[in-house]
Design a protein around this motif. Structure first.
Motif, PDB file in Angstrom:
ATOM      1  N   GLU A  64       0.756  -1.066  -0.036  1.00 21.19           N
ATOM      2  CA  GLU A  64      -0.310  -0.029  -0.088  1.00 21.19           C
ATOM      3  C   GLU A  64       0.970   1.520   0.304  1.00 21.19           C
ATOM      4  O   GLU A  64       1.970   1.398   1.640  1.00 21.19           O
ATOM      5  CB  GLU A  64      -1.055  -0.143   1.348  1.00 21.19           C
ATOM      6  N   LEU A  65       1.532   1.707  -1.082  1.00 17.24           N
ATOM      7  CA  LEU A  65       1.840   2.800  -1.222  1.00 17.24           C
ATOM      8  C   LEU A  65       1.260   4.232  -0.471  1.00 17.24           C
ATOM      9  O   LEU A  65       2.617   5.071   0.510  1.00 17.24           O
ATOM     10  CB  LEU A  65       2.204   3.328  -2.718  1.00 17.24           C
ATOM     11  N   SER A  66       0.524   4.218  -0.555  1.00 18.92           N
ATOM     12  CA  SER A  66      -0.449   5.493   0.215  1.00 18.92           C
ATOM     13  C   SER A  66       0.481   5.545   1.881  1.00 18.92           C
ATOM     14  O   SER A  66       0.458   6.680   2.057  1.00 18.92           O
ATOM     15  CB  SER A  66      -2.055   6.402   0.334  1.00 18.92           C
ATOM     16  N   ASN A  67       0.137   4.437   2.373  1.00 17.28           N
ATOM     17  CA  ASN A  67       0.063   4.408   3.388  1.00 17.28           C
ATOM     18  C   ASN A  67       2.213   3.921   3.936  1.00 17.28           C
ATOM     19  O   ASN A  67       1.974   5.112   5.233  1.00 17.28           O
ATOM     20  CB  ASN A  67      -0.139   2.922   3.489  1.00 17.28           C
ATOM     21  N   GLN A  69       4.030   6.073   2.338  1.00 17.92           N
ATOM     22  CA  GLN A  69       4.152   7.752   2.867  1.00 17.92           C
ATOM     23  C   GLN A  69       3.899   8.415   4.069  1.00 17.92           C
ATOM     24  O   GLN A  69       4.793   9.331   4.615  1.00 17.92           O
ATOM     25  CB  GLN A  69       3.487   8.335   1.067  1.00 17.92           C
ATOM     26  N   LYS A  70       2.463   7.794   4.196  1.00 14.61           N
ATOM     27  CA  LYS A  70       1.909   8.640   5.469  1.00 14.61           C
ATOM     28  C   LYS A  70       2.543   8.668   6.777  1.00 14.61           C
ATOM     29  O   LYS A  70       3.126   8.813   7.653  1.00 14.61           O
ATOM     30  CB  LYS A  70       0.709   8.072   5.674  1.00 14.61           C
ATOM     31  N   LYS A  73       6.230  10.061   6.495  1.00 10.79           N
ATOM     32  CA  LYS A  73       6.156  11.316   6.784  1.00 10.79           C
ATOM     33  C   LYS A  73       6.421  11.830   8.168  1.00 10.79           C
ATOM     34  O   LYS A  73       6.453  12.931   9.076  1.00 10.79           O
ATOM     35  CB  LYS A  73       5.150  12.258   5.862  1.00 10.79           C
ATOM     36  N   ARG A 109       8.012   0.597  -3.511  1.00 10.69           N
ATOM     37  CA  ARG A 109       7.523   1.605  -2.985  1.00 10.69           C
ATOM     38  C   ARG A 109       8.424   2.595  -2.038  1.00 10.69           C
ATOM     39  O   ARG A 109       7.904   3.453  -1.914  1.00 10.69           O
ATOM     40  CB  ARG A 109       6.322   0.808  -2.293  1.00 10.69           C
ATOM     41  N   SER A 113       9.855   6.859  -2.237  1.00 13.82           N
ATOM     42  CA  SER A 113       8.639   7.458  -1.154  1.00 13.82           C
ATOM     43  C   SER A 113       9.900   8.167  -0.842  1.00 13.82           C
ATOM     44  O   SER A 113       9.892   9.261  -0.443  1.00 13.82           O
ATOM     45  CB  SER A 113       8.291   6.420   0.014  1.00 13.82           C
ATOM     46  N   ASN A 116      11.871  10.314  -2.355  1.00 13.08           N
ATOM     47  CA  ASN A 116       9.751  11.949  -2.269  1.00 13.08           C
ATOM     48  C   ASN A 116      10.296  12.468  -1.553  1.00 13.08           C
ATOM     49  O   ASN A 116       8.924  13.472  -1.424  1.00 13.08           O
ATOM     50  CB  ASN A 116       8.599  11.553  -3.042  1.00 13.08           C
TER      51      ASN A 116
END
Ligand code: NAP
Ligand code: F7E
Length: 343
Positions: A64-67, A69-70, A73, A109, A113, A116
């Protein structure tokens, strides 16, 4: 500048995740460990080492990429140790696509991340001797040609080269440890060393009759997980990002491992038969206690692994504290003292 280093360990519920967490906590790191949500709790290794309440556990999945990245961060880690993987070779033949998604794309992934979000984050990839597969030379070193023999091995070759590529093209501190087999009392129950130490101990105390094994002729270079997580931390704190073989430098067959365990447990025994009919007879009961089952053979086997750890010994002064004999003694003592604890 923060005083306390923050480490993010993916796969903290696994064998290496537990030992690495223990080491980093001792070194004063603030440790975040990732776990996949499941129907039941799976922190028994962390509980056994008494460190569960010293780790910040976070829900995470390499799919899960968005997870990903979150979390990067939010946590702002200084170091990410990517230990999460579908790590069982036979399962990779059954689930090659899932294995590749987790072990290969999961690493991209993470790396993407990092690029970025913050290129100063250091990255450790858990590479493996399975990448050498059908070996082209022995012992295997950092320069040995890779020839993987399973979807697991292939997935790890991809992530190994992705890690090198991100290091070279984005100037990341991205490095790999090419770790040979490492075991411990906390090893998962399906891996051969655990299956043998656990099964033979149960036979000795009368709660099991027999163990079924596959290829006894396979040779592995076995070490202790506690020594190998030290190597991971040394690789991350080197003055430059680089890749290192981590191994004992010796190799033994699965049959040698069985013999050593039978002797440690004081069995009076004999090997009889050949091939699929090979068995170990317990001379006291005259019953077979080890048998061969075809279902544990692999579609393509890695016949021999023997690593050359010269580079990490010379450049980072890594020195393992355990031997194969002390590892076996520790694994058997654990089984005797913890008959109901299974990982
Ligand atoms: P392990 O005990 O099998 O642990 C693997 C960990 O990965 C578990 O915490 C597992 O979580 C997690 N995981 C699996 N799929 C995931 C996903 N989709 N997203 C997030 N987490 C996931 O393995 P290990 O022996 O500690 O090995 C650690 C790493 O080193 C692995 O990458 C392995 O491939 C590599 N390696 C191991 C050896 C060895 O001899 N042990 C040698 C060379 C390299 P669940 O509890 O949820 O399944
Ligand atoms: O098999 C043979 C089997 O499953 C070792 C993973 O941590 O290390 C591990 O992979 C050998 C093989 O480990 C049984 O055929 C015989 O030759 O303990 P294993 P593995 O496949 O070497 C590498 C470095 C990793 O990276 C992996 O993640 O033992 N064998 N009889 C058997 N193996 C199993 N599992 N079960 C048997 O009954």
């Amino acid at each position: 500048m923060k005083n306390t280093k923050v480490a993010l360990i993916t796969g903290v519920t696994g064998q290496d995740g537990a030992y690495l967490s223990k080491l980093l906590i001792k070194k004063g790191y603030n440790v975040y460990g990732t776990a996949r949500r499941g129907a039941s709790e799976k922190f028994s290794r962390l509980e056994f080492l008494n460190i569960k309440n010293k780790i910040n556990i976070i829900d995470f999945d390499l799919l899960e990429l968005s997870n990903i990245q979150k979390i990067i961060k939010e946590i702002e880690p200084d170091e990410i140790y990517n230990l999460a993987a579908q790590s069982f070779v036979p399962t990779s033949f059954e689930l090659p696509i899932l294995t590749s998604d987790i072990n290969s794309l999961g690493v991209v992934r993470l790396l993407d991340s990092i690029v970025n979000i913050n290129k100063d984050i250091k990255f450790y990839q858990a590479s493996t001797s399975e990448m050498f597969g059908k070996v082209t030379e022995s012992p295997q070193s950092e320069t040995t040609r890779l020839y993987p023999r399973s979807p697991y091995g292939v997935s790890k070759v991809f992530s190994h080269y992705m890690t090198i590529n991100y290091r070279e093209s984005h100037d990341l501190f991205a490095c790999s440890g090419i770790l040979f087999n490492h075991e411990s009392p906390l090893r998962g129950h399906e891996f051969v060393t655990k299956k043998i130490t656990r099964g033979l101990t149960k036979i000795k105390n009368g709660s099991q009759d027999c163990i079924l094994l596959g290829n006894l002729d396979a040779k592995r270079d076995w070490g202790h997980a506690a020594d190998y997580v030290e190597a991971m931390n040394m690789i991350m704190n080197n003055n430059k990002p680089d890749d290192f073989v981590v191994s004992s430098g010796a190799t033994s067959t699965v049959k040698d491992f069985v013999d050593k365990c039978l002797k440690t447990l004081n069995f009076d025994y004999a090997w009889e038969g050949e091939g699929l009919e090979k068995i170990v007879i317990n001379k006291k009961s005259n019953k077979p206690i080890v048998k061969i089952d075809k279902k544990f053979f692999r579609p393509a086997e890695v016949d021999i692994l023997m690593g050359d750890p010269s580079k990490i010994k010379k450049e980072l002064n890594w020195r393992p504290k355990h031997t194969l004999d002390s590892l076996i003694e520790e694994m058997i003592a654990f089984e005797i003292n913890n008959p109901n604890l299974s990982f």
